[in-house]
Design a protein around this motif. Structure first.
Motif, short mmCIF file in Angstrom:
data_model
loop_
_atom_site.label_atom_id
_atom_site.label_comp_id
_atom_site.label_asym_id
_atom_site.label_seq_id
_atom_site.Cartn_x
_atom_site.Cartn_y
_atom_site.Cartn_z
N LEU A 6 0.85 -1.20 0.00
CA LEU A 6 0.00 0.00 0.00
C LEU A 6 0.88 1.23 0.00
O LEU A 6 1.84 1.32 0.76
N THR A 24 3.98 4.49 2.98
CA THR A 24 4.15 3.30 2.15
C THR A 24 4.36 2.12 3.08
O THR A 24 5.16 2.20 4.01
N ILE A 47 -8.62 5.41 1.75
CA ILE A 47 -7.89 4.27 1.17
C ILE A 47 -8.87 3.24 0.61
O ILE A 47 -8.69 2.73 -0.49
N VAL A 58 -3.61 6.83 -4.29
CA VAL A 58 -3.65 5.61 -3.49
C VAL A 58 -3.33 4.45 -4.43
O VAL A 58 -3.97 4.29 -5.46
N VAL A 60 -2.55 0.17 -4.47
CA VAL A 60 -2.58 -1.11 -3.79
C VAL A 60 -1.85 -2.11 -4.68
O VAL A 60 -2.27 -2.34 -5.82
N ARG A 79 -11.56 -2.49 -5.30
CA ARG A 79 -10.22 -2.19 -4.81
C ARG A 79 -9.55 -3.40 -4.17
O ARG A 79 -8.36 -3.40 -3.94
N PHE A 81 -9.64 -4.34 -1.10
CA PHE A 81 -9.04 -3.85 0.13
C PHE A 81 -10.00 -4.14 1.26
O PHE A 81 -11.12 -3.64 1.27
#
Length: 148
Positions: A6, A24, A47, A58, A60, A79, A81
């Motif tokens: 990330l 990061t 995020i 952002v 990923v 995403r 996430f």
């Protein structure tokens, strides 16, 4: 070439408050902590895509999921996430088993890495599977939310 897990740099302003955060993360477990009102939930929502930053980026695993300069804003469900809400957001009309299976059924086969039985064992939920989630303790609700 390996990408960070990330990477983000986001700014989000509200009346009387501005979040300006950059980091990061390569791997491992990361905790976000701070006093009430410091922007922890705002950051997570930016995020995850539940809140649109005013500006920033952002990424990923090297994939840009938000970029104000490039006009990219990938939908939260695309995403990949994970996010467990503080209130656990379980479906009150479903049993523990049904809540866990709901998340599993929504995950495309190619992304499934863990079977529900493994999660039930990991989070010690086997004795709760047929129970309605309204009859769980706070800790039990959190474990069900994580499994889902």
């Amino acid at each position: 070439m390996s990408h960070p897990l990330l990477s983000f740099s986001v700014t989000k302003s509200f009346e009387g408050f501005t979040l300006d955060c950059e980091a990061t993360f390569d791997s491992g477990v990361t905790a976000i902590f701070g006093p009430s009102g410091s922007g922890k939930t705002t950051l997570l929502n930016c995020i995850a895509g539940l809140l649109t930053p005013d500006e920033g980026e952002v990424e990923v695993l090297g994939r840009t999921v938000y970029s104000s300069s490039a006009g990219i804003n990938v939908a939260p469900e695309k995403r990949r996430f994970g996010y467990v809400f503080q209130d656990s957001a379980l479906f009150p009309h479903m049993t523990v088993r049904d809540n866990i299976m709901y998340g599993y059924k929504l995950t495309p086969h190619r992304y499934r890495q863990t079977e529900p039985d493994q999660l039930v064992e990991l989070f010690q939920l086997s004795h709760l599977l047929d129970r309605n989630v309204t009859n769980l303790s706070g800790g039990e609700r959190q474990r069900v939310a994580l499994a889902r």
